[in-house]
Scaffold this motif. Structure first.
Motif, PDB file in Angstrom:
ATOM      1  N   TRP A  46       0.839  -1.200   0.000  1.00  0.00           N
ATOM      2  CA  TRP A  46       0.000   0.000   0.000  1.00  0.00           C
ATOM      3  C   TRP A  46       0.869   1.243   0.000  1.00  0.00           C
ATOM      4  N   ALA A  47       0.249   2.370  -0.343  1.00  0.00           N
ATOM      5  CA  ALA A  47       0.929   3.668  -0.303  1.00  0.00           C
ATOM      6  C   ALA A  47      -0.107   4.738   0.002  1.00  0.00           C
ATOM      7  N   ARG A  48       0.303   5.737   0.730  1.00  0.00           N
ATOM      8  CA  ARG A  48      -0.543   6.890   1.055  1.00  0.00           C
ATOM      9  C   ARG A  48       0.062   8.105   0.370  1.00  0.00           C
ATOM     10  N   PHE A  49      -0.805   8.960  -0.194  1.00  0.00           N
ATOM     11  CA  PHE A  49      -0.300  10.154  -0.858  1.00  0.00           C
ATOM     12  C   PHE A  49      -1.283  11.295  -0.619  1.00  0.00           C
ATOM     13  N   PRO A  50      -0.787  12.514  -0.347  1.00  0.00           N
ATOM     14  CA  PRO A  50      -1.698  13.644  -0.118  1.00  0.00           C
ATOM     15  C   PRO A  50      -2.448  14.024  -1.387  1.00  0.00           C
ATOM     16  N   ALA A  51      -3.703  14.407  -1.201  1.00  0.00           N
ATOM     17  CA  ALA A  51      -4.534  14.866  -2.312  1.00  0.00           C
ATOM     18  C   ALA A  51      -5.489  15.915  -1.756  1.00  0.00           C
ATOM     19  N   TYR A  52      -5.166  17.164  -1.998  1.00  0.00           N
ATOM     20  CA  TYR A  52      -5.945  18.260  -1.429  1.00  0.00           C
ATOM     21  C   TYR A  52      -7.008  18.802  -2.363  1.00  0.00           C
ATOM     22  N   SER A  53      -6.949  18.470  -3.626  1.00  0.00           N
ATOM     23  CA  SER A  53      -7.915  19.008  -4.584  1.00  0.00           C
ATOM     24  C   SER A  53      -8.529  17.876  -5.401  1.00  0.00           C
ATOM     25  N   PRO A  54      -9.671  18.142  -6.014  1.00  0.00           N
ATOM     26  CA  PRO A  54     -10.281  17.123  -6.877  1.00  0.00           C
ATOM     27  C   PRO A  54      -9.348  16.695  -8.016  1.00  0.00           C
ATOM     28  N   GLU A  55      -8.546  17.624  -8.546  1.00  0.00           N
ATOM     29  CA  GLU A  55      -7.611  17.275  -9.617  1.00  0.00           C
ATOM     30  C   GLU A  55      -6.572  16.271  -9.138  1.00  0.00           C
ATOM     31  N   GLU A  56      -6.067  16.475  -7.922  1.00  0.00           N
ATOM     32  CA  GLU A  56      -5.076  15.552  -7.376  1.00  0.00           C
ATOM     33  C   GLU A  56      -5.690  14.184  -7.118  1.00  0.00           C
ATOM     34  N   ARG A  57      -6.928  14.154  -6.681  1.00  0.00           N
ATOM     35  CA  ARG A  57      -7.605  12.876  -6.443  1.00  0.00           C
ATOM     36  C   ARG A  57      -7.840  12.142  -7.759  1.00  0.00           C
ATOM     37  N   ARG A  58      -8.275  12.875  -8.788  1.00  0.00           N
ATOM     38  CA  ARG A  58      -8.463  12.249 -10.105  1.00  0.00           C
ATOM     39  C   ARG A  58      -7.146  11.703 -10.638  1.00  0.00           C
ATOM     40  N   ARG A  59      -6.068  12.431 -10.422  1.00  0.00           N
ATOM     41  CA  ARG A  59      -4.750  11.980 -10.877  1.00  0.00           C
ATOM     42  C   ARG A  59      -4.361  10.674 -10.192  1.00  0.00           C
ATOM     43  N   LEU A  60      -4.598  10.562  -8.898  1.00  0.00           N
ATOM     44  CA  LEU A  60      -4.254   9.339  -8.173  1.00  0.00           C
ATOM     45  C   LEU A  60      -5.133   8.168  -8.594  1.00  0.00           C
ATOM     46  N   VAL A  61      -6.400   8.421  -8.887  1.00  0.00           N
ATOM     47  CA  VAL A  61      -7.272   7.354  -9.387  1.00  0.00           C
ATOM     48  C   VAL A  61      -6.752   6.867 -10.733  1.00  0.00           C
TER      49      VAL A  61
END
Length: 96
Positions: A46-61
């Protein structure tokens, strides 16, 4: 000029904030995340990564989808809280 001289100054235009990435910058960002998060997930599941905006969350998905396709096994992408996402292999998912 002192601070007192600027009492009537007001900002103009939109508030400062992050600018969207160009397609080339987006591709490089996803490539870097693919490598770094992929290595971490391969090591510990597993890995954890910060995502403060919807764009960052979409990028991680998108990176999770890319890793799933690359490895041929599903990589779960879950919101850990309002500031972080967790990518994990089966057996390492978040438990509530």
């Amino acid at each position: 000029m002192t601070t007192r001289d600027l009492y009537n100054v007001r900002p103009t235009g939109p508030a400062p904030g992050p600018t969207p990435l160009t397609p080339d910058e987006e591709q490089r960002a996803r490539g870097n995340l693919f490598t770094e998060l992929g290595n971490t997930i391969a090591d510990r599941g597993w890995a954890r990564f910060p995502a403060y905006s919807p764009e960052e969350r979409r990028r991680l998905v998108a990176v999770g989808r890319m890793l799933s396709e690359h490895w041929g096994i599903p990589v779960a992408v879950e919101a850990e809280d309002e500031c972080a996402m967790r990518l994990s292999l089966r057996g390492h998912e978040l438990t509530v």
